[in-house]
Design a protein around this motif. Sequence first.
Motif, mmCIF file in Angstrom:
data_model
loop_
_atom_site.group_PDB
_atom_site.id
_atom_site.type_symbol
_atom_site.label_atom_id
_atom_site.label_comp_id
_atom_site.label_asym_id
_atom_site.label_seq_id
_atom_site.Cartn_x
_atom_site.Cartn_y
_atom_site.Cartn_z
ATOM 1 N N LYS A 1 0.836 -1.206 0.000
ATOM 2 C CA LYS A 1 0.000 0.000 0.000
ATOM 3 C C LYS A 1 0.870 1.255 0.000
ATOM 4 C CE LYS A 1 -4.178 -1.746 2.325
ATOM 5 N NZ LYS A 1 -5.007 -1.637 3.549
ATOM 6 N N GLU A 2 1.928 1.216 0.783
ATOM 7 C CA GLU A 2 2.848 2.354 0.850
ATOM 8 C C GLU A 2 3.523 2.586 -0.501
ATOM 9 O OE1 GLU A 2 7.127 3.305 2.993
ATOM 10 O OE2 GLU A 2 5.680 2.043 4.054
ATOM 11 N N LEU A 3 3.942 1.500 -1.135
ATOM 12 C CA LEU A 3 4.605 1.614 -2.435
ATOM 13 C C LEU A 3 3.654 2.132 -3.510
ATOM 14 C CD1 LEU A 3 6.661 -1.713 -2.409
ATOM 15 C CD2 LEU A 3 7.525 0.603 -2.044
ATOM 16 N N LEU A 4 2.382 1.806 -3.383
ATOM 17 C CA LEU A 4 1.403 2.229 -4.383
ATOM 18 C C LEU A 4 1.119 3.731 -4.336
ATOM 19 C CD1 LEU A 4 -1.268 -0.617 -4.517
ATOM 20 C CD2 LEU A 4 0.506 -0.053 -6.157
ATOM 21 N N GLU A 5 1.578 4.395 -3.298
ATOM 22 C CA GLU A 5 1.380 5.842 -3.229
ATOM 23 C C GLU A 5 2.117 6.554 -4.368
ATOM 24 O OE1 GLU A 5 2.531 7.173 0.632
ATOM 25 O OE2 GLU A 5 0.965 6.042 1.680
ATOM 26 N N GLY A 6 3.130 5.898 -4.913
ATOM 27 C CA GLY A 6 3.884 6.515 -6.004
ATOM 28 C C GLY A 6 3.599 5.909 -7.360
ATOM 29 N N ILE A 7 2.506 5.166 -7.479
ATOM 30 C CA ILE A 7 2.257 4.454 -8.736
ATOM 31 C C ILE A 7 1.965 5.390 -9.909
ATOM 32 C CG2 ILE A 7 -0.242 4.155 -8.462
ATOM 33 C CD1 ILE A 7 0.208 1.259 -9.530
ATOM 34 N N ALA A 8 1.558 6.620 -9.623
ATOM 35 C CA ALA A 8 1.288 7.565 -10.717
ATOM 36 C C ALA A 8 2.574 8.138 -11.306
ATOM 37 C CB ALA A 8 0.395 8.700 -10.220
ATOM 38 N N ALA A 9 3.687 8.006 -10.591
ATOM 39 C CA ALA A 9 4.940 8.621 -11.035
ATOM 40 C C ALA A 9 5.385 8.175 -12.427
ATOM 41 C CB ALA A 9 6.039 8.350 -10.008
ATOM 42 N N PRO A 10 5.387 6.873 -12.746
ATOM 43 C CA PRO A 10 5.869 6.471 -14.075
ATOM 44 C C PRO A 10 5.137 7.136 -15.229
ATOM 45 C CG PRO A 10 5.729 4.560 -12.639
ATOM 46 C CD PRO A 10 5.082 5.694 -11.908
ATOM 47 N N VAL A 11 3.815 7.270 -15.123
ATOM 48 C CA VAL A 11 3.071 7.852 -16.242
ATOM 49 C C VAL A 11 3.364 9.346 -16.377
ATOM 50 C CG1 VAL A 11 0.939 8.413 -14.982
ATOM 51 C CG2 VAL A 11 0.834 7.865 -17.403
ATOM 52 N N TYR A 12 3.541 10.038 -15.256
ATOM 53 C CA TYR A 12 3.888 11.459 -15.324
ATOM 54 C C TYR A 12 5.294 11.653 -15.890
ATOM 55 C CZ TYR A 12 -0.273 13.017 -12.830
ATOM 56 O OH TYR A 12 -1.568 13.307 -12.491
ATOM 57 N N LEU A 13 6.205 10.778 -15.510
ATOM 58 C CA LEU A 13 7.560 10.848 -16.048
ATOM 59 C C LEU A 13 7.540 10.636 -17.561
ATOM 60 C CD1 LEU A 13 9.434 8.765 -13.315
ATOM 61 C CD2 LEU A 13 9.699 11.215 -13.745
ATOM 62 N N ALA A 14 6.749 9.667 -18.000
ATOM 63 C CA ALA A 14 6.650 9.384 -19.433
ATOM 64 C C ALA A 14 6.064 10.576 -20.189
ATOM 65 C CB ALA A 14 5.794 8.139 -19.659
ATOM 66 N N MET A 15 5.098 11.243 -19.590
ATOM 67 C CA MET A 15 4.491 12.413 -20.235
ATOM 68 C C MET A 15 5.517 13.534 -20.400
ATOM 69 S SD MET A 15 0.846 12.414 -18.185
ATOM 70 C CE MET A 15 0.464 14.099 -18.661
ATOM 71 N N HIS A 16 6.370 13.715 -19.402
ATOM 72 C CA HIS A 16 7.357 14.790 -19.462
ATOM 73 C C HIS A 16 8.491 14.482 -20.437
ATOM 74 C CE1 HIS A 16 5.580 17.423 -16.575
ATOM 75 N NE2 HIS A 16 5.566 16.507 -15.624
#
Length: 244
Positions: A69-84
């Motif tokens: 659950k703690e690790l999933l707090e950052g699950i949005a990071a990969p998609v934002y990185l890819a967008m940038h």
Amino acid sequence: MAFNAAQYEATSQKLTAGIQTLSTKLNEVGPKAESTANHWYVPDFVAKALIWAANKVIEAASWVLNKIKELLEGIAAPVYLAMHVWDWQSDIRGKATGVAGSTTADQLESLKHWTGDAATSYTTAVKAQPIAAAKIGTSADKVATGLALCATAGLAFYVAVGVILAQYIVTMIAAIAALGSVVFSWAGAAVIVGDTSVSAGLIITAVTALLALLGAQAQQMAAIEGEARDMTAYPHGHWPVAAP
């Protein structure tokens, strides 16, 4: 492995569903062990082994569940990185290299019709412009590459966590079945606890590998910042002056 939006979405959904399943299975452990231990025909030493094993399984599973659950707090990071990545490649690198290419001496349209001392002075004055612009393009490309690597690594990490979670759910199902068995022993209890504790090590290994890659990218970002302060391309830390 490149970043794949469809794979990212599927992984995210599987992790969310997996957490719900693991939470449900975790809540079944205690009641199952108590139900089996309370049977009149279960010897006292077997009942103790059951309860001990159940408590250890709950402890291990709770750690795994909370950590995921703690690790999933950052699950949005990969998609934002890819967008940038696109932003740095198209909006920054593309425009910078365009400026660099159009301001070189052989590309200046005015020099095709303009000659003499003034034209020579003008060419001399603007020669630093394409160098500075090209430096921005190079740095932007490095930033985009770093972001792409981080996005891909992040996706791979969550895929790995998803695999660990799926395997752990299978282990939990087996543990619950074993806790409901009347054929039980202290040796069996130790096996169950060992099986349900393995995933903790796998999660730590996955996190360590991800941190190692991100650490390397952080060093790359530091190098890029150094390039931005390059006095050769940017005298005194500023864009080169086109005219004295």
